[in-house]
Design a protein around this motif. Structure first.
Motif, PDB file in Angstrom:
ATOM      1  N   MET A   1     -28.064 -59.540 132.319  1.00  0.00           N
ATOM      2  CA  MET A   1     -26.799 -59.505 133.045  1.00  0.00           C
ATOM      3  C   MET A   1     -26.862 -58.404 134.095  1.00  0.00           C
ATOM      4  O   MET A   1     -27.135 -57.268 133.796  1.00  0.00           O
ATOM      5  CB  MET A   1     -25.649 -59.229 132.087  1.00  0.00           C
ATOM      6  CG  MET A   1     -25.229 -60.456 131.310  1.00  0.00           C
ATOM      7  SD  MET A   1     -23.737 -60.138 130.400  1.00  0.00           S
ATOM      8  CE  MET A   1     -24.401 -59.580 128.856  1.00  0.00           C
ATOM      9  N   SER A   2     -26.600 -58.756 135.269  1.00  0.00           N
ATOM     10  CA  SER A   2     -26.747 -57.785 136.339  1.00  0.00           C
ATOM     11  C   SER A   2     -25.378 -57.437 136.908  1.00  0.00           C
ATOM     12  O   SER A   2     -24.355 -57.983 136.507  1.00  0.00           O
ATOM     13  CB  SER A   2     -27.625 -58.369 137.423  1.00  0.00           C
ATOM     14  OG  SER A   2     -27.002 -59.542 137.907  1.00  0.00           O
ATOM     15  N   LYS A   3     -25.419 -56.531 137.845  1.00  0.00           N
ATOM     16  CA  LYS A   3     -24.209 -56.136 138.532  1.00  0.00           C
ATOM     17  C   LYS A   3     -23.532 -57.375 139.125  1.00  0.00           C
ATOM     18  O   LYS A   3     -22.332 -57.551 139.032  1.00  0.00           O
ATOM     19  CB  LYS A   3     -24.597 -55.153 139.634  1.00  0.00           C
ATOM     20  CG  LYS A   3     -23.452 -54.558 140.368  1.00  0.00           C
ATOM     21  CD  LYS A   3     -23.879 -53.306 141.119  1.00  0.00           C
ATOM     22  CE  LYS A   3     -25.032 -53.572 142.068  1.00  0.00           C
ATOM     23  NZ  LYS A   3     -25.512 -52.370 142.738  1.00  0.00           N
ATOM     24  N   TYR A   6     -21.229 -59.273 136.879  1.00  0.00           N
ATOM     25  CA  TYR A   6     -19.873 -58.767 136.684  1.00  0.00           C
ATOM     26  C   TYR A   6     -18.997 -59.056 137.889  1.00  0.00           C
ATOM     27  O   TYR A   6     -17.839 -59.454 137.751  1.00  0.00           O
ATOM     28  CB  TYR A   6     -19.898 -57.271 136.374  1.00  0.00           C
ATOM     29  CG  TYR A   6     -20.574 -57.014 135.076  1.00  0.00           C
ATOM     30  CD1 TYR A   6     -19.916 -57.268 133.873  1.00  0.00           C
ATOM     31  CD2 TYR A   6     -21.886 -56.569 135.025  1.00  0.00           C
ATOM     32  CE1 TYR A   6     -20.542 -57.079 132.666  1.00  0.00           C
ATOM     33  CE2 TYR A   6     -22.527 -56.374 133.825  1.00  0.00           C
ATOM     34  CZ  TYR A   6     -21.848 -56.625 132.647  1.00  0.00           C
ATOM     35  OH  TYR A   6     -22.479 -56.448 131.464  1.00  0.00           O
ATOM     36  N   MET A 317     -16.112 -59.065 128.698  1.00  0.00           N
ATOM     37  CA  MET A 317     -16.734 -57.827 129.150  1.00  0.00           C
ATOM     38  C   MET A 317     -16.922 -56.820 128.030  1.00  0.00           C
ATOM     39  O   MET A 317     -17.887 -56.081 127.993  1.00  0.00           O
ATOM     40  CB  MET A 317     -15.887 -57.182 130.254  1.00  0.00           C
ATOM     41  CG  MET A 317     -15.809 -57.991 131.512  1.00  0.00           C
ATOM     42  SD  MET A 317     -17.421 -58.179 132.293  1.00  0.00           S
ATOM     43  CE  MET A 317     -17.817 -59.855 131.864  1.00  0.00           C
ATOM     44  N   SER A 320     -19.869 -56.925 124.647  1.00  0.00           N
ATOM     45  CA  SER A 320     -21.173 -56.253 124.583  1.00  0.00           C
ATOM     46  C   SER A 320     -21.031 -54.804 124.131  1.00  0.00           C
ATOM     47  O   SER A 320     -21.972 -54.200 123.649  1.00  0.00           O
ATOM     48  CB  SER A 320     -21.866 -56.326 125.928  1.00  0.00           C
ATOM     49  OG  SER A 320     -21.091 -55.641 126.881  1.00  0.00           O
ATOM     50  N   LEU A 321     -19.830 -54.236 124.305  1.00  0.00           N
ATOM     51  CA  LEU A 321     -19.640 -52.856 123.852  1.00  0.00           C
ATOM     52  C   LEU A 321     -19.491 -52.822 122.335  1.00  0.00           C
ATOM     53  O   LEU A 321     -19.828 -51.850 121.677  1.00  0.00           O
ATOM     54  CB  LEU A 321     -18.386 -52.259 124.481  1.00  0.00           C
ATOM     55  CG  LEU A 321     -18.433 -52.083 125.997  1.00  0.00           C
ATOM     56  CD1 LEU A 321     -17.154 -51.429 126.480  1.00  0.00           C
ATOM     57  CD2 LEU A 321     -19.634 -51.238 126.386  1.00  0.00           C
ATOM     58  N   GLN A 325     -25.692 -56.372 119.599  1.00  0.00           N
ATOM     59  CA  GLN A 325     -26.706 -57.385 119.874  1.00  0.00           C
ATOM     60  C   GLN A 325     -26.403 -58.233 121.094  1.00  0.00           C
ATOM     61  O   GLN A 325     -27.230 -59.028 121.511  1.00  0.00           O
ATOM     62  CB  GLN A 325     -26.811 -58.348 118.700  1.00  0.00           C
ATOM     63  CG  GLN A 325     -27.539 -57.773 117.542  1.00  0.00           C
ATOM     64  CD  GLN A 325     -27.792 -58.850 116.518  1.00  0.00           C
ATOM     65  OE1 GLN A 325     -28.855 -59.412 116.460  1.00  0.00           O
ATOM     66  NE2 GLN A 325     -26.792 -59.132 115.730  1.00  0.00           N
ATOM     67  N   GLU A 327     -26.301 -58.004 124.195  1.00  0.00           N
ATOM     68  CA  GLU A 327     -27.125 -58.024 125.399  1.00  0.00           C
ATOM     69  C   GLU A 327     -28.481 -58.651 125.153  1.00  0.00           C
ATOM     70  O   GLU A 327     -29.224 -58.916 126.066  1.00  0.00           O
ATOM     71  CB  GLU A 327     -27.364 -56.605 125.896  1.00  0.00           C
ATOM     72  CG  GLU A 327     -26.092 -55.945 126.363  1.00  0.00           C
ATOM     73  CD  GLU A 327     -26.278 -54.450 126.418  1.00  0.00           C
ATOM     74  OE1 GLU A 327     -27.437 -54.012 126.468  1.00  0.00           O
ATOM     75  OE2 GLU A 327     -25.277 -53.746 126.400  1.00  0.00           O
ATOM     76  N   ALA A 328     -28.799 -58.814 123.886  1.00  0.00           N
ATOM     77  CA  ALA A 328     -30.162 -59.220 123.575  1.00  0.00           C
ATOM     78  C   ALA A 328     -30.331 -60.727 123.568  1.00  0.00           C
ATOM     79  O   ALA A 328     -31.136 -61.255 122.855  1.00  0.00           O
ATOM     80  CB  ALA A 328     -30.582 -58.653 122.231  1.00  0.00           C
TER      81      ALA A 328
ATOM     82  N   HIS B 166     -32.013 -54.970 116.544  1.00  0.00           N
ATOM     83  CA  HIS B 166     -32.482 -55.971 117.504  1.00  0.00           C
ATOM     84  C   HIS B 166     -33.249 -55.347 118.660  1.00  0.00           C
ATOM     85  O   HIS B 166     -33.881 -56.044 119.434  1.00  0.00           O
ATOM     86  CB  HIS B 166     -31.304 -56.783 118.034  1.00  0.00           C
ATOM     87  CG  HIS B 166     -30.464 -56.030 119.010  1.00  0.00           C
ATOM     88  ND1 HIS B 166     -29.416 -55.254 118.625  1.00  0.00           N
ATOM     89  CD2 HIS B 166     -30.554 -55.899 120.359  1.00  0.00           C
ATOM     90  CE1 HIS B 166     -28.880 -54.692 119.692  1.00  0.00           C
ATOM     91  NE2 HIS B 166     -29.558 -55.068 120.756  1.00  0.00           N
ATOM     92  N   GLY B 375     -31.129 -57.319 133.257  1.00  0.00           N
ATOM     93  CA  GLY B 375     -30.331 -56.102 133.432  1.00  0.00           C
ATOM     94  C   GLY B 375     -29.867 -55.691 132.070  1.00  0.00           C
ATOM     95  O   GLY B 375     -30.308 -56.242 131.088  1.00  0.00           O
ATOM     96  N   GLY B 377     -26.305 -55.116 130.210  1.00  0.00           N
ATOM     97  CA  GLY B 377     -24.960 -54.875 129.727  1.00  0.00           C
ATOM     98  C   GLY B 377     -24.043 -54.158 130.697  1.00  0.00           C
ATOM     99  O   GLY B 377     -24.425 -53.735 131.782  1.00  0.00           O
ATOM    100  N   ILE B 378     -22.814 -53.991 130.269  1.00  0.00           N
ATOM    101  CA  ILE B 378     -21.770 -53.463 131.140  1.00  0.00           C
ATOM    102  C   ILE B 378     -22.011 -51.999 131.477  1.00  0.00           C
ATOM    103  O   ILE B 378     -21.593 -51.503 132.509  1.00  0.00           O
ATOM    104  CB  ILE B 378     -20.383 -53.664 130.487  1.00  0.00           C
ATOM    105  CG1 ILE B 378     -19.280 -53.468 131.523  1.00  0.00           C
ATOM    106  CG2 ILE B 378     -20.193 -52.736 129.321  1.00  0.00           C
ATOM    107  CD1 ILE B 378     -17.971 -54.053 131.095  1.00  0.00           C
ATOM    108  N   ILE B 381     -24.167 -51.517 134.775  1.00  0.00           N
ATOM    109  CA  ILE B 381     -23.803 -52.301 135.952  1.00  0.00           C
ATOM    110  C   ILE B 381     -24.507 -51.782 137.187  1.00  0.00           C
ATOM    111  O   ILE B 381     -24.920 -52.537 138.049  1.00  0.00           O
ATOM    112  CB  ILE B 381     -22.291 -52.230 136.196  1.00  0.00           C
ATOM    113  CG1 ILE B 381     -21.561 -52.948 135.091  1.00  0.00           C
ATOM    114  CG2 ILE B 381     -21.937 -52.872 137.520  1.00  0.00           C
ATOM    115  CD1 ILE B 381     -20.096 -53.016 135.315  1.00  0.00           C
ATOM    116  N   PRO B 385     -31.439 -54.454 138.111  1.00  0.00           N
ATOM    117  CA  PRO B 385     -32.003 -55.229 137.008  1.00  0.00           C
ATOM    118  C   PRO B 385     -33.524 -55.072 136.974  1.00  0.00           C
ATOM    119  O   PRO B 385     -34.158 -54.913 138.014  1.00  0.00           O
ATOM    120  CB  PRO B 385     -31.618 -56.664 137.357  1.00  0.00           C
ATOM    121  CG  PRO B 385     -31.261 -56.644 138.796  1.00  0.00           C
ATOM    122  CD  PRO B 385     -30.784 -55.280 139.112  1.00  0.00           C
TER     123      PRO B 385
END
Ligand SMILES: Nc1ncnc2c1ncn2[C@@H]1O[C@H](COP(=O)(O)OP(=O)(O)O)[C@@H](O)[C@H]1O
Ligand code: SF4
Ligand code: SF4
Ligand SMILES: [Mg+2]
Lengths: 335, 716
Positions: A1-3, A6, A317, A320-321, A325, A327-328, B166, B375, B377-378, B381, B385
């Motif tokens: 996930m990139s900028k 978002y 959003m 992921s916080l 896991q 983001e994986a 993980h 990339g 996660g938040i 940002i 990436p």
């Protein structure tokens, strides 16, 4: 996930809100009847001749029924940009003002019922999972399944009929005792609670079962995971297993649902507040539909749309916080 | 509690003694005995290897040792544990709290499914702290020991402890779990298939580390596996299980070199390995018994070529073949003669098999690259990436009737390359073409398209590692197989279709086919599911099938069978295989029997490729040699063999090393390797290697300084 991802998501939120607003706008205009027809009908009922009624209505209502829809649309949208949602045709007050005064009450009822149903559902679900297959589990499963399948408005009508009309234990409407001065006094709070209890109960009673069943299923799954077996073998006490192993892993998948529920619960307020005669956002929205009060209707729908879109966005959003896991999500080879 | 043993132990200094120990499950069909009256002793500080096919009761034996059989199973009999102080405790007769203390403090366990043995919402550190806390061990001292253990396992303690599960690779997770199981300094470590989900190189590396740990901490290790070659070099003693009992026990050397039980002999024969001639490997006929319905007499008699009337009616007891080796077979004295097998040492040269490949390639890869953006996660940002170089410049031609086996450790890009070759993964650079037509041009309708994309799709098929997940669980076998036929042979009638399906099921040994056609996937065994997946792929009449670890999930003894089937079907259908495996022995078997090639991948590149026997007998690239070392041979402990590799973990594909990517782990690396990337150098016999070592004496490599300190070999 990139900028970019978002930015794209944020863009999506705006596009969604814009599209729904436009769609609603067009839809409302094509609803049979309009604010004029409603008022004229009301006046005729009061015994006025039709011509007179029409005349009064047109001076009283600040609408321009002959305005073509695209012009009205541009007018309206440009108004929104500067925070002007127009004037309610029925109440003759700025829509924004009505919404601001009504919204907190809806938020109050909805948040309390959501928190109650979630907390209670989670606890019950976890307990049912622990006692999987027991009598308690089967009875609770039947009861919760039944309660979830009851629509909240039926529950509302039933509660109102029994506790307000028959037993007279609770008021049949209103937000608080009108004789009382609004303020930070304990009496006032008690009155608010007293008036809010039935609406809250109708939502909570019909919603907690869903959370409980979801939590039960997730917990049972977690209880069968390898890491639970390892934890037990390693002699980790049951209390830690419940708090640190089962609960977080079982709640995580429910988190997104919770956020989405926040959004959709606003929609539910339309009927609920009507039943309880509880002047929140939903109450005014219902009224606006009835009276074909275009500006108020639009305002109400926009607020709901924004709430849904933002809740889903936040859920997306923040997930992921909360879930380490999240983001994986890459698919690596197993070997 | 004092217990006096009523028989003398069969080993000098037993740490665990089992007396008539059984595990039973009550099921609708009857009582299932999944561990059948086992009497057995385990020597203090030995490494005991327990081997058997899946379902033979190995896991039940392991959990019984800790009285940890899963509900509703019941362990009965007696299991005596002797503490260091010489006290005797019956494991099956302890209070909950006594058992809770004894487990992990005295006897610890690493079991099957290690990949999910950590709580995903907790950092590794918390796992250690919770275990220490639960056993009232001082945290400071305990964590210090944890640090030491993690370093012993060649990992950075702080990094590992601060990670979520993980975030660690499979191999690291596995080692962290071993550290966790040893943190309370137990005497006995029971390991149930601890490395089953890892690639061979990682398995071998972990086994090496385990040996060191065993010595350093005076552990008794019970290592359970279905993979006989894996433990062969590790174990002091081997115990073979069949049908919920031990049937042969002895020193590793004796069991491997003079196996006395017909089953052990068959098992050794069935294992694909690098040494035995291809023609000597054969699957075991028949299947293992059902625990509800164990055959009378010798449980192996239905499959045993030596079975006599005696075997069918009477249970064989253990016969001592030597002082340290015993077997439960009446006719053990005849087994060696009656069931001979090629002595691995006699085997020298394997004649290469001529393949029947075509001239023109079916699929060609030219400088193919697949780079993923990743990339994080938040919170990240605002970070750029990162790029994962999954496949980075690969040239490969696959012909008709060809077999190319890709080997390499986990995460080196085998699957991505395979998917790119069959057009399910888009390449980010270079080209992929099918019979001269660029696949992605066809897909995007770019320029003149000679072959429509739909035809290409049909011509390139895949069978997955996990056969279960690729078959729709709600469809019968018949429906699953009918759909490709309906799609590609529209004119075929229903009866004809059914006939074809039945014929194919019969062909792959699933008979009666009428019965199998009516089953749902969950009613099939792993091997059977894989066969259905294979038939389904073949019904598309493809030119190339990507078989991604298609046999790895199967039992060792079933792998040869499945590969034989693949070869047979290749002849019938004229298909090519792109076969992916982390196991060089499987690659050799399949590609070798079709006269194909082996390609060795490392960090997104093919570092060596050539005909099978050429690669195996004349490996050039140091990494290929490492893989060969990891492919365990069937030999008992060869002493402390050095690992021919530095470091256990593969570098991150986001940040591949400069120059030759292998230089960070290569024992032959020199300064020049860190700067210059070796091209593909062709030596004789179409053998290509990307390493300076194959270059002539005048290549600057030979002048360059070695970067490896001799004493450093085998260290991270
Ligand atoms: N929960 C269970 N209920 C009934 N039978 C089981 C259960 N778990 C395993 N079994 C059976 O026990 C036998 C031995 O299993 P296991 O010890 O896991 O074999 P292995 O570890 O050798 O693969 C198998 O036939 C399996 O089907
Ligand atoms: S006892 Fe008989 S049936 Fe059993 S393994 Fe020996 S020869 Fe075969
Ligand atoms: S090029 Fe150098 S580092 Fe690479 S494999 Fe050959 S010797 Fe090792
Ligand atoms: Mg097992």
């Amino acid at each position: 996930m990139s900028k970019n991802y978002y930015l794209k998501r944020i863009g999506m939120v705006f596009v969604t809100i814009y599209l729904v607003t436009t769609f609603t706008f067009v839809l409302i205009r094509y609803m049979p009847g309009g604010p004029m027809d409603y008022m004229v009908a009301q006046l005729i009922q009061q015994g006025l001749p039709e011509a007179r009624a029409r005349q009064i209505a047109s001076t009283y209502l600040k609408v321009n029924p002959d305005q073509p829809i695209h012009v009205a649309y541009v007018d309206y949208m440009s108004g929104i940009l500067v925070g002007d949602l127009g004037i309610s045709t029925w109440y003759d007050r700025p829509v924004l003002e009505i919404i601001i005064s009504a919204l907190p009450w809806t938020v109050f009822v909805m948040t309390v019922s959501l928190i109650l149903s979630f907390a209670f559902g989670i606890a019950l679900g976890a307990w049912m999972a622990y006692r999987e297959g027991s009598r308690f589990d089967s009875v609770a499963t039947i009861v919760t399944t039944f309660l979830t399948s009851v629509p909240y408005y039926l529950a509302a009508i039933a509660l109102l009929a029994v506790f307000s009309f028959r037993l007279g234990w609770f008021p049949t409407g209103g937000r608080y005792n009108p004789d009382m001065a609004a303020g930070m006094t304990p009496e006032f709070f008690r009155s608010v609670l007293y008036h809010g209890i039935l609406p809250i109960a109708s939502f909570t009673l019909t919603a907690f079962g869903g959370w409980a069943l979801g939590m039960r299923g997730n917990s049972i799954q977690v209880l069968g995971e390898d890491y639970l077996r390892v934890a037990r073998l390693a002699g980790i006490p049951e209390r830690d297993i419940v708090i640190k192993y089962v609960t977080p892993n079982a709640i995580l998948p429910l988190y997104t649902n919770l956020m989405i529920a926040i959004g959709f619960i606003f929609g539910g307020s339309i009927i609920l507040e009507q039943i309880f005669n509880y002047p929140g956002l939903g109450y005014y929205l219902f009224k606006s539909i009835e009276t074909r009060d275009y500006p108020l209707m639009m305002g109400g729908f926009i607020v709901i749309t924004i709430a849904v879109a933002i809740s889903i966005f936040i859920a997306d959003m923040t997930y992921s916080l909360i879930d380490p896991q999240a983001e994986a999500g890459d698919s690596r080879e197993t070997y | 509690m004092k217990i006096v043993s009523e028989r003398s132990a069969s080993v000098e200094d037993p740490v665990l003694e089992l007396y008539d120990t059984s595990v039973t499950f009550s099921m609708d069909r009857g009582t299932s005995r999944v561990l059948n009256d086992v009497t057995f002793d385990i020597q203090r500080e030995e490494i005991l290897g327990v081997v058997g096919e899946s379902g033979s009761g190995k896991s039940m034996f392991a959990s019984a040792l800790l009285d940890a059989v899963v509900d509703p199973g019941v362990a009965q009999g007696r299991i005596i544990y002797r503490t260091d102080a010489g006290e005797q405790v019956d494991m099956l007769d302890l209070s909950r709290e006594e058992l809770r203390r004894l487990r992990w403090e005295e006897i610890s366990m690493v079991f099957q499914g290690a990949q999910s043995s950590f709580n995903p919402t907790m950092k590794i550190r918390e796992h250690f702290e919770l275990v220490l806390e639960s056993h009232d061990t001082p945290k400071g001292q305990g964590m210090e020991h944890a640090h030491e253990l993690i370093s012993d396992l060649y990992m950075d303690p702080e990094r590992v402890l601060d990670s979520y599960p993980h975030e660690l690779s499979g191999g690291m997770k596995q080692r962290a779990l071993i550290a966790l199981s040893l943190v309370l300094e137990p005497n006995v470590l029971v390991m149930d298939e601890p490395t089953a989900a890892l690639d061979l190189l990682m398995q071998r590396s972990i086994l090496g580390l385990l040996e060191n740990l065993q010595e350093k901490y005076n552990l008794t290790v019970i290592f359970i596996t279905h993979d006989l070659p894996l433990v062969a070099g590790l174990a002091d003693r081997l115990a073979v299980m069949y049908a919920f009992e031990f049937i042969e026990i002895g020193t590793a050397e004796e069991v491997l070199n003079q196996p006395a039980h017909p089953y052990t002999r068959a098992l050794l024969q069935a294992v694909p390995n690098l040494d035995a001639p291809l023609s000597e490997m054969s699957p075991i006929e028949g299947s293992a018994p059902d625990p509800v319905n164990i055959p009378s007499g010798c449980t192996y008699h239905p499959r045993c070529p030596l079975a006599t009337e005696e075997c069918r009616s009477e249970e064989p007891h253990f016969h001592d073949t030597t002082e340290s080796h015993k077997t439960a077979c009446f006719h053990w004295e005849q087994s060696a003669e009656a069931l001979p097998f090629a002595d691995a040492n006699e085997y020298s040269e394997q004649t290469a098999i001529q393949g029947s490949q075509s001239e023109d390639p079916v699929v060609s890869l030219e400088g193919t690259e697949v780079h993923f953006e990743d990339g994080g996660g938040i919170l990240n940002i605002f970070n750029e990436p990162e790029t994962v170089y999954a496949v980075d410049g690969v040239d490969l031609d696959i012909y008709e009737n060809d077999v190319v086996a890709l080997v390499g450790e986990s995460g080196c890009g085998k699957t991505t390359l395979g998917k790119t070759a069959i057009g399910v993964q888009r390449s980010t650079g270079g080209g992929v073409s099918y019979r001269g037509q660029d696949i992605w041009d066809a897909r995007d309708k770019n320029g003149d398209v000679d072959i429509p994309f739909a035809d290409i799709r049909r011509a390139l098929q895949i069978i997955h590692q996990d056969p279960g997940s690729s078959l729709n669980p709600n469809r019968k076998v018949q429906t699953i197989l009918a759909s490709p036929l309906k799609r590609w042979h529209k004119d075929m009638g229903g009866d004809e279709r059914l006939h074809r399906i039945h014929a194919l099921l019969d062909l792959v040994g699933m008979s009666p086919p009428q019965d199998y056609a009516q089953r749902y996937p969950h009613q099939l065994s792993g091997g059977e599911k894989q066969r259905v997946a294979l038939i389904r792929a073949l019904l598309m009449n493809p030119d190339l099938i990507l078989a991604d670890e298609a046999v790895s999930a199967l039992d060792v003894s079933l792998r040869v069978e499945m590969m034989d089937l693949m070869l047979e079907l290749q002849n019938l259908f004229n298909t090519s295989y792109l076969f992916i495996s982390h196991d060089l022995a499987n690659a050799r078997y399949l590609a070798g029997n079709a006269g194909g090639r082996i390609g060795v991948m490392y960090l997104g590149q093919i570092v060596e490729i050539g005909p099978v026997e050429e690669i195996l007998q004349n490996p050039q690239h140091p990494y290929t040699k490492v893989l060969m070392w990891a492919t365990a041979d069937l030999e008992a402990d060869e002493g402390d063999e050095e690992m021919p590799i530095r470091g256990i973990d593969i570098p991150d594909a986001k940040n591949p090393p400069s120059g030759c990517r292998f230089h960070t782990r290569c024992p032959e690396a020199r300064e020049i390797c860190t700067e210059r990337e070796p091209g593909q150098f062709e030596t004789e016999n179409e053998h290509e290697t990307a390493c300076f070592l194959v270059c002539d004496d005048d290549h600057p490599y030979w002048e360059s300084d070695p970067i490896v300190d001799e004493t450093e070999t085998g260290e991270p």
